[in-house]
Design a protein around this motif. Structure first.
Motif, PDB file in Angstrom:
ATOM      1  N   ARG A 263      44.129   7.348  37.588  1.00 42.55           N
ATOM      2  CA  ARG A 263      42.686   7.352  37.827  1.00 42.55           C
ATOM      3  C   ARG A 263      42.084   5.966  37.647  1.00 42.55           C
ATOM      4  O   ARG A 263      41.207   5.555  38.394  1.00 42.55           O
ATOM      5  CB  ARG A 263      41.991   8.359  36.919  1.00 42.55           C
ATOM      6  CG  ARG A 263      40.526   8.555  37.315  1.00 42.55           C
ATOM      7  CD  ARG A 263      39.882   9.728  36.622  1.00 42.55           C
ATOM      8  NE  ARG A 263      38.551   9.934  37.175  1.00 42.55           N
ATOM      9  CZ  ARG A 263      38.289  10.683  38.231  1.00 42.55           C
ATOM     10  NH1 ARG A 263      39.272  11.323  38.841  1.00 42.55           N
ATOM     11  NH2 ARG A 263      37.059  10.822  38.695  1.00 42.55           N
ATOM     12  N   GLU A 264      42.563   5.225  36.651  1.00 42.55           N
ATOM     13  CA  GLU A 264      42.059   3.867  36.428  1.00 42.55           C
ATOM     14  C   GLU A 264      42.395   2.968  37.611  1.00 42.55           C
ATOM     15  O   GLU A 264      41.564   2.159  38.048  1.00 42.55           O
ATOM     16  CB  GLU A 264      42.648   3.295  35.142  1.00 42.55           C
ATOM     17  CG  GLU A 264      42.108   3.951  33.879  1.00 42.55           C
ATOM     18  CD  GLU A 264      42.759   3.389  32.637  1.00 42.55           C
ATOM     19  OE1 GLU A 264      43.680   2.536  32.769  1.00 42.55           O
ATOM     20  OE2 GLU A 264      42.371   3.806  31.529  1.00 42.55           O
ATOM     21  N   LEU A 265      43.605   3.104  38.113  1.00 43.74           N
ATOM     22  CA  LEU A 265      44.020   2.291  39.256  1.00 43.74           C
ATOM     23  C   LEU A 265      43.162   2.599  40.483  1.00 43.74           C
ATOM     24  O   LEU A 265      42.655   1.697  41.148  1.00 43.74           O
ATOM     25  CB  LEU A 265      45.486   2.547  39.573  1.00 43.74           C
ATOM     26  CG  LEU A 265      46.028   1.922  40.862  1.00 43.74           C
ATOM     27  CD1 LEU A 265      45.934   0.403  40.805  1.00 43.74           C
ATOM     28  CD2 LEU A 265      47.458   2.365  41.115  1.00 43.74           C
ATOM     29  N   LEU A 266      42.983   3.891  40.780  1.00 40.59           N
ATOM     30  CA  LEU A 266      42.195   4.283  41.943  1.00 40.59           C
ATOM     31  C   LEU A 266      40.738   3.848  41.799  1.00 40.59           C
ATOM     32  O   LEU A 266      40.123   3.376  42.763  1.00 40.59           O
ATOM     33  CB  LEU A 266      42.271   5.792  42.137  1.00 40.59           C
ATOM     34  CG  LEU A 266      43.645   6.356  42.522  1.00 40.59           C
ATOM     35  CD1 LEU A 266      43.618   7.878  42.493  1.00 40.59           C
ATOM     36  CD2 LEU A 266      44.081   5.849  43.890  1.00 40.59           C
ATOM     37  N   THR A 267      40.195   3.987  40.593  1.00 41.00           N
ATOM     38  CA  THR A 267      38.801   3.591  40.362  1.00 41.00           C
ATOM     39  C   THR A 267      38.626   2.094  40.551  1.00 41.00           C
ATOM     40  O   THR A 267      37.672   1.645  41.203  1.00 41.00           O
ATOM     41  CB  THR A 267      38.363   3.994  38.944  1.00 41.00           C
ATOM     42  OG1 THR A 267      38.453   5.419  38.804  1.00 41.00           O
ATOM     43  CG2 THR A 267      36.919   3.569  38.678  1.00 41.00           C
ATOM     44  N   GLU A 268      39.540   1.314  39.990  1.00 35.88           N
ATOM     45  CA  GLU A 268      39.434  -0.142  40.137  1.00 35.88           C
ATOM     46  C   GLU A 268      39.589  -0.561  41.595  1.00 35.88           C
ATOM     47  O   GLU A 268      38.900  -1.465  42.073  1.00 35.88           O
ATOM     48  CB  GLU A 268      40.492  -0.834  39.279  1.00 35.88           C
ATOM     49  CG  GLU A 268      40.331  -2.345  39.247  1.00 35.88           C
ATOM     50  CD  GLU A 268      41.219  -3.014  38.221  1.00 35.88           C
ATOM     51  OE1 GLU A 268      41.249  -4.260  38.195  1.00 35.88           O
ATOM     52  OE2 GLU A 268      41.884  -2.300  37.441  1.00 35.88           O
ATOM     53  N   LEU A 269      40.471   0.102  42.318  1.00 37.71           N
ATOM     54  CA  LEU A 269      40.662  -0.191  43.732  1.00 37.71           C
ATOM     55  C   LEU A 269      39.384   0.062  44.519  1.00 37.71           C
ATOM     56  O   LEU A 269      38.926  -0.792  45.293  1.00 37.71           O
ATOM     57  CB  LEU A 269      41.802   0.666  44.286  1.00 37.71           C
ATOM     58  CG  LEU A 269      42.113   0.544  45.774  1.00 37.71           C
ATOM     59  CD1 LEU A 269      42.564  -0.870  46.112  1.00 37.71           C
ATOM     60  CD2 LEU A 269      43.164   1.557  46.193  1.00 37.71           C
ATOM     61  N   LEU A 270      38.773   1.227  44.316  1.00 35.21           N
ATOM     62  CA  LEU A 270      37.533   1.569  45.031  1.00 35.21           C
ATOM     63  C   LEU A 270      36.397   0.637  44.637  1.00 35.21           C
ATOM     64  O   LEU A 270      35.629   0.170  45.495  1.00 35.21           O
ATOM     65  CB  LEU A 270      37.153   3.013  44.746  1.00 35.21           C
ATOM     66  CG  LEU A 270      37.580   4.080  45.756  1.00 35.21           C
ATOM     67  CD1 LEU A 270      36.858   3.883  47.076  1.00 35.21           C
ATOM     68  CD2 LEU A 270      39.070   4.101  45.964  1.00 35.21           C
ATOM     69  N   GLN A 271      36.272   0.342  43.340  1.00 38.46           N
ATOM     70  CA  GLN A 271      35.198  -0.536  42.891  1.00 38.46           C
ATOM     71  C   GLN A 271      35.349  -1.944  43.452  1.00 38.46           C
ATOM     72  O   GLN A 271      34.352  -2.598  43.785  1.00 38.46           O
ATOM     73  CB  GLN A 271      35.156  -0.563  41.358  1.00 38.46           C
ATOM     74  CG  GLN A 271      34.654   0.732  40.744  1.00 38.46           C
ATOM     75  CD  GLN A 271      34.707   0.723  39.225  1.00 38.46           C
ATOM     76  OE1 GLN A 271      35.393  -0.100  38.610  1.00 38.46           O
ATOM     77  NE2 GLN A 271      33.993   1.649  38.607  1.00 38.46           N
ATOM     78  N   THR A 272      36.585  -2.401  43.574  1.00 42.30           N
ATOM     79  CA  THR A 272      36.827  -3.723  44.159  1.00 42.30           C
ATOM     80  C   THR A 272      36.390  -3.753  45.619  1.00 42.30           C
ATOM     81  O   THR A 272      35.724  -4.700  46.067  1.00 42.30           O
ATOM     82  CB  THR A 272      38.325  -4.083  44.061  1.00 42.30           C
ATOM     83  OG1 THR A 272      38.697  -4.166  42.680  1.00 42.30           O
ATOM     84  CG2 THR A 272      38.618  -5.418  44.741  1.00 42.30           C
ATOM     85  N   LEU A 273      36.730  -2.728  46.364  1.00 48.80           N
ATOM     86  CA  LEU A 273      36.346  -2.671  47.777  1.00 48.80           C
ATOM     87  C   LEU A 273      34.833  -2.568  47.939  1.00 48.80           C
ATOM     88  O   LEU A 273      34.251  -3.194  48.834  1.00 48.80           O
ATOM     89  CB  LEU A 273      37.030  -1.485  48.456  1.00 48.80           C
ATOM     90  CG  LEU A 273      38.552  -1.601  48.614  1.00 48.80           C
ATOM     91  CD1 LEU A 273      39.144  -0.290  49.098  1.00 48.80           C
ATOM     92  CD2 LEU A 273      38.918  -2.736  49.566  1.00 48.80           C
ATOM     93  N   VAL A 274      34.178  -1.812  47.062  1.00 46.69           N
ATOM     94  CA  VAL A 274      32.721  -1.691  47.118  1.00 46.69           C
ATOM     95  C   VAL A 274      32.066  -3.045  46.836  1.00 46.69           C
ATOM     96  O   VAL A 274      31.121  -3.449  47.529  1.00 46.69           O
ATOM     97  CB  VAL A 274      32.224  -0.628  46.121  1.00 46.69           C
ATOM     98  CG1 VAL A 274      30.708  -0.718  45.932  1.00 46.69           C
ATOM     99  CG2 VAL A 274      32.602   0.769  46.613  1.00 46.69           C
TER     100      VAL A 274
END
Length: 211
Positions: A96-107
């Protein structure tokens, strides 16, 4: 920052003033393409929007395609570097941390370049973008697959590649939806996308607890 590898640039600026002019033209191109659509935009309109002469624009860009190609390459280079940090193969991750950081980076990348995603969506059929976008997607799919293969729950390389491709393309499809929201709504949308991907992958994953 000068991107000297950009073949679409007719002339690479050697002074700060020239670099600023190129950036100004590209920012204006993003806005014009997003506002009226790539098909209807003209280099004259971009030049007017940028506050430069058409001759100044053609000093650096031979055509409208060259504007779009350079604009896309700059954005994709920024995306590639940012994702390389998030998808560091030497790290260990909670899913979940990995996916969240990935999405936040793209945003965050989209917030810095607010017009590009719309431009890309309007012009995804253009060959000038297809090659660069396809290459970036393949790189990210490969990075995600390598992370998944490092975990004990994954042994089938073909399955991992398929799941990685599904995740990457799902994020690409849903990112505009998250960006259409603001504040708490955007954060909730990102969390929902993370949950969707987590539930898709979690039956097979056993990622480390620390990062």
């Amino acid at each position: 920052m000068v991107y000297r590898s950009e073949v679409a640039l007719r002339h690479v600026p050697k002074q700060v003033r020239g670099e600023r002019k190129v950036d100004q033209i590209l920012r204006s191109a993003e806005e014009v393409f997003a506002e009226v659509g790539y098909e209807h935009a003209t280099t004259n309109e971009v030049a007017r929007h940028a506050g430069v002469s058409i001759g100044s624009l053609y000093q650096f860009f031979a055509s409208k395609d060259a504007l779009l190609e350079t604009m896309a390459q700059r954005y994709l280079d920024q995306t590639r570097k940012a994702l390389a940090i998030v998808l560091d193969p030497s790290g260990s991750y909670k899913l979940r941390e990995l996916l969240t950081e990935l999405l936040q980076t793209l945003v965050k990348l989209q917030e810095q370049r607010p017009y590009f995603l719309q431009c890309l969506g309007q012009n995804r059929a253009y060959a000038v973008l297809q090659g660069s976008v396809t290459k970036l997607n393949q790189e990210v799919v490969g990075q995600v697959a390598r992370l998944l293969l490092r975990t004990s729950g994954f042994r089938d390389t073909a399955e991992v590649n398929r799941q990685s491709a599904i995740c990457v393309h799902t994020v690409g499809a849903l990112l505009p939806l998250a960006l259409s929201e603001r504040g708490p709504g955007r954060r909730k949308m990102v969390a929902e996308i993370v949950t969707l991907l987590e539930r898709y992958l979690s039956p097979d994953l056993n990622l480390k607890d620390s990062r």
